[in-house]
Design a protein around this motif. Sequence first.
Motif, PDB file in Angstrom:
ATOM      1  N   SER A 138       8.755   9.729  -1.419  1.00  0.00           N
ATOM      2  CA  SER A 138       8.698  10.053  -2.850  1.00  0.00           C
ATOM      3  C   SER A 138       7.313  10.529  -3.298  1.00  0.00           C
ATOM      4  O   SER A 138       7.196  11.176  -4.334  1.00  0.00           O
ATOM      5  CB  SER A 138       9.137   8.851  -3.686  1.00  0.00           C
ATOM      6  OG  SER A 138       8.285   7.741  -3.441  1.00  0.00           O
ATOM      7  N   ASP A 139       6.262  10.249  -2.522  1.00  0.00           N
ATOM      8  CA  ASP A 139       4.929  10.766  -2.850  1.00  0.00           C
ATOM      9  C   ASP A 139       4.884  12.285  -2.780  1.00  0.00           C
ATOM     10  O   ASP A 139       4.053  12.927  -3.408  1.00  0.00           O
ATOM     11  CB  ASP A 139       3.866  10.200  -1.904  1.00  0.00           C
ATOM     12  CG  ASP A 139       3.671   8.696  -2.057  1.00  0.00           C
ATOM     13  OD1 ASP A 139       4.153   8.114  -3.047  1.00  0.00           O
ATOM     14  OD2 ASP A 139       3.021   8.116  -1.159  1.00  0.00           O
ATOM     15  N   THR A 187       8.081  14.220  -2.882  1.00  0.00           N
ATOM     16  CA  THR A 187       9.253  14.819  -3.508  1.00  0.00           C
ATOM     17  C   THR A 187       9.606  14.283  -4.886  1.00  0.00           C
ATOM     18  O   THR A 187      10.435  14.876  -5.565  1.00  0.00           O
ATOM     19  CB  THR A 187      10.479  14.661  -2.592  1.00  0.00           C
ATOM     20  OG1 THR A 187      10.747  13.271  -2.387  1.00  0.00           O
ATOM     21  CG2 THR A 187      10.253  15.347  -1.260  1.00  0.00           C
ATOM     22  N   GLY A 188       9.012  13.174  -5.315  1.00  0.00           N
ATOM     23  CA  GLY A 188       9.265  12.649  -6.652  1.00  0.00           C
ATOM     24  C   GLY A 188      10.010  11.329  -6.633  1.00  0.00           C
ATOM     25  O   GLY A 188      10.814  11.074  -5.751  1.00  0.00           O
ATOM     26  N   GLU A 212      11.395   9.804  -9.854  1.00  0.00           N
ATOM     27  CA  GLU A 212      12.455   9.808 -10.866  1.00  0.00           C
ATOM     28  C   GLU A 212      13.275  11.096 -10.881  1.00  0.00           C
ATOM     29  O   GLU A 212      14.436  11.096 -11.252  1.00  0.00           O
ATOM     30  CB  GLU A 212      11.866   9.572 -12.253  1.00  0.00           C
ATOM     31  CG  GLU A 212      11.120   8.259 -12.381  1.00  0.00           C
ATOM     32  CD  GLU A 212      12.031   7.053 -12.166  1.00  0.00           C
ATOM     33  OE1 GLU A 212      13.191   7.094 -12.604  1.00  0.00           O
ATOM     34  OE2 GLU A 212      11.577   6.069 -11.547  1.00  0.00           O
ATOM     35  N   LYS A 213      12.642  12.206 -10.500  1.00  0.00           N
ATOM     36  CA  LYS A 213      13.305  13.516 -10.424  1.00  0.00           C
ATOM     37  C   LYS A 213      12.548  14.337  -9.385  1.00  0.00           C
ATOM     38  O   LYS A 213      11.442  13.972  -8.978  1.00  0.00           O
ATOM     39  CB  LYS A 213      13.304  14.225 -11.781  1.00  0.00           C
ATOM     40  CG  LYS A 213      11.917  14.535 -12.304  1.00  0.00           C
ATOM     41  CD  LYS A 213      11.967  15.277 -13.628  1.00  0.00           C
ATOM     42  CE  LYS A 213      10.534  15.629 -14.018  1.00  0.00           C
ATOM     43  NZ  LYS A 213      10.442  16.644 -14.999  1.00  0.00           N
ATOM     44  N   ALA A 214      13.144  15.441  -8.961  1.00  0.00           N
ATOM     45  CA  ALA A 214      12.467  16.304  -7.984  1.00  0.00           C
ATOM     46  C   ALA A 214      11.152  16.792  -8.578  1.00  0.00           C
ATOM     47  O   ALA A 214      11.114  17.299  -9.693  1.00  0.00           O
ATOM     48  CB  ALA A 214      13.347  17.476  -7.592  1.00  0.00           C
ATOM     49  N   ASP A 215      10.069  16.587  -7.850  1.00  0.00           N
ATOM     50  CA  ASP A 215       8.731  16.944  -8.323  1.00  0.00           C
ATOM     51  C   ASP A 215       8.521  18.455  -8.242  1.00  0.00           C
ATOM     52  O   ASP A 215       9.329  19.189  -7.666  1.00  0.00           O
ATOM     53  CB  ASP A 215       7.677  16.217  -7.478  1.00  0.00           C
ATOM     54  CG  ASP A 215       6.400  15.911  -8.248  1.00  0.00           C
ATOM     55  OD1 ASP A 215       6.062  16.667  -9.173  1.00  0.00           O
ATOM     56  OD2 ASP A 215       5.744  14.918  -7.900  1.00  0.00           O
ATOM     57  N   THR A 216       7.413  18.929  -8.799  1.00  0.00           N
ATOM     58  CA  THR A 216       7.089  20.354  -8.781  1.00  0.00           C
ATOM     59  C   THR A 216       6.704  20.801  -7.370  1.00  0.00           C
ATOM     60  O   THR A 216       6.319  19.993  -6.519  1.00  0.00           O
ATOM     61  CB  THR A 216       5.932  20.670  -9.754  1.00  0.00           C
ATOM     62  OG1 THR A 216       4.802  19.864  -9.396  1.00  0.00           O
ATOM     63  CG2 THR A 216       6.325  20.371 -11.185  1.00  0.00           C
ATOM     64  N   HIS A 223      14.679  14.111  -5.628  1.00  0.00           N
ATOM     65  CA  HIS A 223      13.737  12.994  -5.634  1.00  0.00           C
ATOM     66  C   HIS A 223      14.142  11.943  -4.586  1.00  0.00           C
ATOM     67  O   HIS A 223      15.308  11.833  -4.232  1.00  0.00           O
ATOM     68  CB  HIS A 223      13.622  12.382  -7.029  1.00  0.00           C
ATOM     69  CG  HIS A 223      14.831  11.629  -7.485  1.00  0.00           C
ATOM     70  ND1 HIS A 223      16.007  12.254  -7.821  1.00  0.00           N
ATOM     71  CD2 HIS A 223      15.031  10.308  -7.643  1.00  0.00           C
ATOM     72  CE1 HIS A 223      16.891  11.345  -8.176  1.00  0.00           C
ATOM     73  NE2 HIS A 223      16.329  10.157  -8.075  1.00  0.00           N
ATOM     74  N   ARG A 268       0.795   9.790  -5.360  1.00  0.00           N
ATOM     75  CA  ARG A 268       1.453  11.094  -5.466  1.00  0.00           C
ATOM     76  C   ARG A 268       0.571  12.170  -4.845  1.00  0.00           C
ATOM     77  O   ARG A 268      -0.566  12.385  -5.232  1.00  0.00           O
ATOM     78  CB  ARG A 268       1.729  11.437  -6.918  1.00  0.00           C
ATOM     79  CG  ARG A 268       2.398  12.784  -7.112  1.00  0.00           C
ATOM     80  CD  ARG A 268       2.625  13.052  -8.601  1.00  0.00           C
ATOM     81  NE  ARG A 268       3.221  14.353  -8.822  1.00  0.00           N
ATOM     82  CZ  ARG A 268       2.525  15.435  -9.182  1.00  0.00           C
ATOM     83  NH1 ARG A 268       1.225  15.371  -9.369  1.00  0.00           N
ATOM     84  NH2 ARG A 268       3.149  16.580  -9.369  1.00  0.00           N
TER      85      ARG A 268
END
Length: 153
Positions: free
Chosen positions: A42-43, A45-46, A48-52, A74, A129
Amino acid sequence: MNRFTKASVTALVCAAACTATLVSTATPSVAATTDTCGGAVSDYTGLEKADTAFTGTATDGATSRPFSITPQAHKSALVKTELVTGTNDTYAIANFTLGVNSLGRGIIYFAMFGGTGNSTDIACATGTRVTRITGQLRVSDADRPLEFDISRA
């Protein structure tokens, strides 16, 4: 068997053995420390939601190409890796593998269209992140590995 044939056979056997060794050691089986920069999927890809997306360039020293890694969901290792080659925009969608370096920080290994890539360093602005990734790409249309530097806000 003459000495030239013998040398060729020996070189082929060595090349096969060396390649097998490289492939088997390319992806470590240990997980990164989760409270360290890049230690969890998740660091990248996110949570709570798909990261930028991470965006930047890949270069062989002479030419630069746009390169990006875009999370697809995410908490998932599924990413889109995209490298522009001339007028062609080639991409692959696949899971990356999370490894660990000697400092407990994350290293990622990922598939490319026509090749593979891996991080050599990562950075986190705050917390865990990941905001910057540097590394190498090995793609079929390049004679040597491409160095990449990508980031996100």
